[in-house]
Design an enzyme around this catalytic site. Structure first.
Site, PDB file in Angstrom:
ATOM      1  N   GLN A 178      -5.341  -1.572   9.528  1.00  4.79           N
ATOM      2  CA  GLN A 178      -5.167  -2.910   8.969  1.00  4.79           C
ATOM      3  C   GLN A 178      -5.775  -3.961   9.890  1.00  4.79           C
ATOM      4  O   GLN A 178      -5.502  -3.996  11.083  1.00  4.79           O
ATOM      5  CB  GLN A 178      -3.677  -3.200   8.760  1.00  4.79           C
ATOM      6  CG  GLN A 178      -3.389  -4.516   8.078  1.00  4.79           C
ATOM      7  CD  GLN A 178      -3.864  -4.551   6.642  1.00  4.79           C
ATOM      8  OE1 GLN A 178      -3.741  -3.576   5.913  1.00  4.79           O
ATOM      9  NE2 GLN A 178      -4.395  -5.693   6.231  1.00  4.79           N
ATOM     10  N   ASP A 201     -11.701   2.443   3.614  1.00  6.85           N
ATOM     11  CA  ASP A 201     -12.025   1.022   3.523  1.00  6.85           C
ATOM     12  C   ASP A 201     -13.515   0.802   3.281  1.00  6.85           C
ATOM     13  O   ASP A 201     -13.931  -0.283   2.887  1.00  6.85           O
ATOM     14  CB  ASP A 201     -11.621   0.298   4.822  1.00  6.85           C
ATOM     15  CG  ASP A 201     -10.369  -0.553   4.653  1.00  6.85           C
ATOM     16  OD1 ASP A 201     -10.029  -0.891   3.501  1.00  6.85           O
ATOM     17  OD2 ASP A 201      -9.745  -0.894   5.665  1.00  6.85           O
ATOM     18  N   LYS A 254       0.837  -1.204   0.000  1.00  9.34           N
ATOM     19  CA  LYS A 254       0.000   0.000   0.000  1.00  9.34           C
ATOM     20  C   LYS A 254       0.871   1.253   0.000  1.00  9.34           C
ATOM     21  O   LYS A 254       0.604   2.207  -0.747  1.00  9.34           O
ATOM     22  CB  LYS A 254      -0.926  -0.001   1.214  1.00  9.34           C
ATOM     23  CG  LYS A 254      -2.048  -1.012   1.151  1.00  9.34           C
ATOM     24  CD  LYS A 254      -2.821  -1.047   2.472  1.00  9.34           C
ATOM     25  CE  LYS A 254      -3.933  -2.069   2.423  1.00  9.34           C
ATOM     26  NZ  LYS A 254      -4.628  -2.217   3.713  1.00  9.34           N
TER      27      LYS A 254
END
Length: 293
Positions: free
Chosen positions: A101, A124, A57
């Site tokens: 995460q 997200d 990422k």
């Protein structure tokens, strides 16, 4: 294009084009505003797979011309400390996207952390308000894997209207939001799962079959209707005499009669990070004055 490559949906190529388009937009917006999108990624603990994912990422965020911030916290981090960091990032106007995460250590409640993120920075797409907006057809930030899945389908099939899509998996991360996106594309959608009765027959009815249940090679070849398009979201590690190998939720060697299928790896995975960058760009644009956005 040869038959094998035409049968496989190349997520790497489509994701690379999406990232190139995003980088171009970021450059144009920087020329106008003097700013770039900022993405903050928080990793709690030292899970090896998560470390690799976060590193990817970071690399792709920087390559797209965005600002990448990483916060690595110990496995013993308290929920209060993590929430305090998120609240600080919520107030930071140079940060437009926040991602924590998953999975998180046992002492931290994932839902509380997800919902602590400002809804407009929830790249997200997991915040309860973004989930609700998606379910009711309102503008929202959409979970990245489902978003990438629909992009792959539209790239291959064009208009999805009227097609019967079967989604095997009902998670908040993939199955549920994907079903909403497919409904918005005018598909007829069936959501199934590992406990569905007559699961093979349900799968055989699909024009579009999405496997997102997290069970290696659950979907057998005779579950797939000839000519169906198959999206395999699963990524599972299997150990055998030849060592460790990655497989999806579909028995790939039995799926030659599908019109097209995503390989594992190299199918949906690359699209997930590309769509994260797309969501970060979208969040940035929404933060700008109307004239610039």
């Amino acid at each position: 294009m040869d038959a094998v490559s035409d049968h496989h949906i190349d997520g790497k190529q489509i994701a690379a084009q999406l990232r190139a388009n995003i980088a171009s937009e970021v450059s144009e917006l920087k020329d106008v505003t003097g700013e770039v999108p900022g993405l903050a990624v928080i990793l709690v603990g030292d899970d090896p797979a998560s470390r690799v994912y976060v590193a990817n990422k970071h690399r792709q965020t920087v390559e797209a011309g965005m600002k990448s911030l990483e916060f690595r916290l110990s496995e013993q981090t308290t929920q209060a400390k993590l929430v305090a960091l998120i609240e600080r990032l919520n107030e930071d106007h140079s940060v437009h996207g926040i991602l924590v995460q998953l999975p998180l250590p046992a002492q931290i409640e994932a839902e509380a952390i997800i919902n602590a993120i400002a809804v407009e920075k929830d790249v997200d797409g997991f915040h309860v308000l973004n989930a609700g907006r998606l379910a009711t057809g309102q503008a929202s930030l959409v979970p990245c894997t489902p978003l990438g899945t629909v992009m792959l389908l539209k790239d291959r099939l064009g208009d999805l209207s009227g097609l019967h899509a079967v989604v095997v998996g009902r998670s908040n991360i993939v199955g549920k939001p994907l079903s909403q996106l497919l409904l918005a594309e005018n598909c007829t959608v069936t959501v199934a799962h590992s406990r569905s009765r007559n699961l093979p027959d349900i799968c055989r009815s699909a024009d579009i079959l999405v496997a997102a249940v997290g069970r290696p090679e659950l979907i057998r070849g005779d579950w797939i209707k000839p000519g169906a398009v198959v999206i395999d979201v699963g990524i599972n590690r299997l150990s055998d005499a030849d060592g460790v190998r990655l497989v999806g939720d579909v028995a790939m060697s039995e799926a030659g009669h599908a019109a097209a299928i995503t390989p594992v790896p190299g199918g949906v995975g690359p699209m997930t990070i590309a769509c994260l960058l797309s969501n970060t760009l979208q969040a940035f644009r929404r933060s700008l004055a109307p004239a610039a956005s």
